[in-house]
Design a protein around this motif. Structure first.
Motif, short mmCIF file in Angstrom:
data_model
loop_
_atom_site.label_atom_id
_atom_site.label_comp_id
_atom_site.label_asym_id
_atom_site.label_seq_id
_atom_site.Cartn_x
_atom_site.Cartn_y
_atom_site.Cartn_z
N VAL A 336 0.84 -1.21 0.00
CA VAL A 336 0.00 0.00 0.00
C VAL A 336 0.87 1.25 0.00
O VAL A 336 0.64 2.20 -0.77
CB VAL A 336 -0.94 -0.01 1.22
CG1 VAL A 336 -1.75 1.28 1.28
CG2 VAL A 336 -1.87 -1.21 1.15
N ALA A 366 -7.77 9.31 5.20
CA ALA A 366 -8.21 7.94 5.46
C ALA A 366 -9.69 7.95 5.78
O ALA A 366 -10.17 8.77 6.57
CB ALA A 366 -7.41 7.33 6.61
N ARG A 369 -10.79 2.08 6.99
CA ARG A 369 -9.53 1.39 6.76
C ARG A 369 -9.10 1.50 5.31
O ARG A 369 -8.47 0.60 4.75
CB ARG A 369 -9.67 -0.09 7.14
CG ARG A 369 -9.96 -0.34 8.60
CD ARG A 369 -8.79 0.07 9.46
NE ARG A 369 -7.59 -0.70 9.16
CZ ARG A 369 -6.39 -0.47 9.69
NH1 ARG A 369 -6.24 0.54 10.53
NH2 ARG A 369 -5.36 -1.22 9.38
N THR A 370 -9.40 2.63 4.69
CA THR A 370 -9.04 2.88 3.29
C THR A 370 -8.21 4.15 3.20
O THR A 370 -8.61 5.21 3.72
CB THR A 370 -10.29 3.02 2.41
OG1 THR A 370 -11.05 1.82 2.47
CG2 THR A 370 -9.89 3.29 0.96
N ARG A 372 -6.88 7.19 1.13
CA ARG A 372 -7.29 7.95 -0.05
C ARG A 372 -6.17 8.91 -0.43
O ARG A 372 -5.74 9.73 0.38
CB ARG A 372 -8.57 8.73 0.21
CG ARG A 372 -9.00 9.61 -0.97
CD ARG A 372 -10.34 10.27 -0.70
NE ARG A 372 -11.42 9.30 -0.67
CZ ARG A 372 -12.68 9.61 -0.34
NH1 ARG A 372 -12.98 10.87 -0.02
NH2 ARG A 372 -13.61 8.68 -0.35
N GLY A 407 -8.43 -1.78 -5.16
CA GLY A 407 -8.84 -0.42 -4.84
C GLY A 407 -9.63 0.22 -5.96
O GLY A 407 -10.18 -0.47 -6.85
N GLU A 424 -8.11 5.15 -4.07
CA GLU A 424 -8.50 4.60 -2.78
C GLU A 424 -7.91 3.21 -2.63
O GLU A 424 -8.18 2.31 -3.45
CB GLU A 424 -10.03 4.56 -2.65
CG GLU A 424 -10.66 5.94 -2.63
CD GLU A 424 -12.17 5.89 -2.44
OE1 GLU A 424 -12.80 6.97 -2.34
OE2 GLU A 424 -12.72 4.77 -2.40
N LEU A 425 -7.09 3.03 -1.60
CA LEU A 425 -6.35 1.79 -1.41
C LEU A 425 -6.80 1.15 -0.10
O LEU A 425 -6.53 1.67 0.98
CB LEU A 425 -4.84 2.06 -1.36
CG LEU A 425 -4.27 2.89 -2.54
CD1 LEU A 425 -2.79 3.14 -2.33
CD2 LEU A 425 -4.52 2.16 -3.85
N PRO A 426 -7.49 0.01 -0.16
CA PRO A 426 -7.92 -0.65 1.07
C PRO A 426 -6.73 -1.15 1.88
O PRO A 426 -5.72 -1.59 1.33
CB PRO A 426 -8.77 -1.82 0.56
CG PRO A 426 -9.14 -1.47 -0.84
CD PRO A 426 -8.00 -0.65 -1.37
N THR A 428 -7.45 -3.00 5.06
CA THR A 428 -7.89 -4.05 6.00
C THR A 428 -7.48 -5.44 5.57
O THR A 428 -7.07 -6.26 6.39
CB THR A 428 -9.43 -4.00 6.12
OG1 THR A 428 -10.00 -4.03 4.82
CG2 THR A 428 -9.86 -2.74 6.84
#
Length: 435
Positions: A336, A366, A369-370, A372, A407, A424-426, A428
């Motif tokens: 990430v 954020a 749990r993403t 941005r 994402g 947007e990058l998860p 979790t």
């Protein structure tokens, strides 16, 4: 019949000629190992431009300076010629050794001031005759493009101190010319240093783009090799395992087999196990790059500040904002953090290439749990640079990175005429990627 020099005279002149040739080669070789000015230009005429300018300046200022010093300031002819050569000749040396040329010209300027201190006011400016001032100013761009910032500051301070001393000795005569020398030399040094900094920043950005492109190609290659490895594992290795089990269990499942058949089944099982061992080694090669693992640290969010600063030197005013919610996410997975850095890097590189002079804002927030990542720029203040169409793979590379992380990426123009990139990058479901 043309007269010929005696052999004894030729023998005496030969060592002198060799020494002059060696001196010329030494002067054309940079003292610090760096190439001459403009030597990295692609066009031949640009590479020769510093030599043309230096030769033209010396050819003009040397005779004019000699005449000015002799006629206006009353310096004897021979001394005037030597002094003018000392002040203008080092311009040829400045192409490879600008700091050494500055020492020679400075010494010539001080010597000229001492020799002309008693000249009448009608002679002209003192201690900076017009030709002397031009020689000094022509040297400043070479210094600014080659030497470090602290060296340039020291050169300007020496110029300021010398001008103050001269003005103190002859205030009515030296005040105006001293102010001109200090102002013009400082402005040229500052302008040259700015141009040099911008060029270095653009070179660093080009290197980063090449590194990013090489990483994309390597990632594509590794993905293809991983796909082949999965197919080999799922198909070939599975069937080989079945063959091994069946061959080992055949003597127990089938009664009354002759010894030859039992031995044949054992041979088949041994061959299958050997093939499985070879298959495991092959899968290990396909799932790696065939070399020792790369242990160099990958860039992440901590390096974004340095990236934004580098882009600022290239003429794009960029600002970085990281909200407190990002820190609440804790330590991000390496995939990430690296993807966020590369997305910002590619977006800012596109701003430099397509909208020079624009203002860019990089914002990390954020939501749950993403992570941005937002990069927005205003319209460019200048035309795009030559060759600014790029490779066309920048946005494609961003989408690939976001897709691998499951994402979402949005790109497009803004109502104000700029451009917006939102990723947007998860976080979790991601763990550390295997090294």
């Amino acid at each position: 019949m043309k007269p010929q020099l005696p052999s004894a005279v030729l023998n005496l002149l030969q060592p002198v000629g060799d020494q002059l040739a060696d001196l010329g080669r030494a002067l054309l070789t940079p003292v610090d190992g760096r190439a001459p000015l403009m030597s990295g230009a692609r066009r031949a005429w640009v590479r020769w431009l510093p030599y043309l300018v230096a030769v033209s300046a010396v050819a003009t200022l040397l005779p004019v300076g000699t005449v000015v010093l002799a006629d206006s300031y009353g310096v004897p002819g021979g001394v005037a010629g030597a002094l003018a050569l000392m002040q203008s000749g080092p311009l040829l040396l400045a192409i490879t050794r600008p700091l050494q040329a500055w020492w020679v010209i400075t010494g010539g300027t001080v010597l000229g001031a001492v020799l002309t201190v008693d000249s009448p006011e009608s002679a002209g400016a003192w201690p900076w005759p017009v030709t002397t001032l031009l020689c000094y100013v022509f040297l400043m761009p070479a210094l600014a493009l080659r030497e470090r910032g602290r060296t340039l500051v020291a050169v300007w301070l020496v110029t300021l101190a010398a001008s103050i001393v001269a003005a103190d000795l002859h205030q009515p005569r030296a005040g105006e010319t001293a102010a001109i020398a200090v102002t013009v030399s400082g402005a040229v040094l500052l302008l040259g240093w700015s141009v040099r900094g911008r060029g270095e920043a653009q070179r660093l950005l080009a290197e980063q783009e090449q590194i990013s492109e090489a990483e994309r190609e390597r990632s594509t290659l590794l993905e293809e090799r991983a796909r082949i490895a999965r197919e080999l594992h799922d198909v070939v290795a599975h069937h080989m395992s079945v063959i091994t089990v069946q061959a080992d269990s055949a003597p127990y499942r089938i009664g009354g087999l002759p010894p030859e058949a039992v031995e044949e089944f054992g041979t088949i099982a041994a061959a299958a196990r050997s093939s499985l061992s070879e298959m495991r080694r092959l899968l290990g090669v396909l799932r790696s790059d065939g070399a020792a693992p790369d242990r160099a640290p990958q860039p992440g969010l901590a390096q974004l500040g340095q990236l934004v600063e580098t882009v600022g030197q290239a003429g794009v005013r960029a600002e970085l904002t990281v909200t407190p919610e990002v820190a609440a996410l804790g330590e991000l997975p390496s995939a990430v953090a690296l993807s966020a850095y590369r997305i910002v890097q590619e977006a800012l590189a596109n701003v430099v290439r397509h909208a020079p002079g624009a203002r860019a804002e990089v914002r990390l927030t954020a939501v749950g749990r993403t992570l941005r990542v937002t990069v927005e720029n205003s319209p460019g203040g200048r035309p795009a640079v030559e060759g600014g169409e790029g490779t066309g793979h920048g946005l494609v590379g961003m989408r690939e990175r976001v897709r691998l992380l499951s994402g979402r990426l949005e790109t497009g123009g803004t109502p104000a005429g700029g451009f917006l990139v939102t990723a947007e990058l998860p976080v979790t479901t991601l763990g550390e990627s295997p090294r």
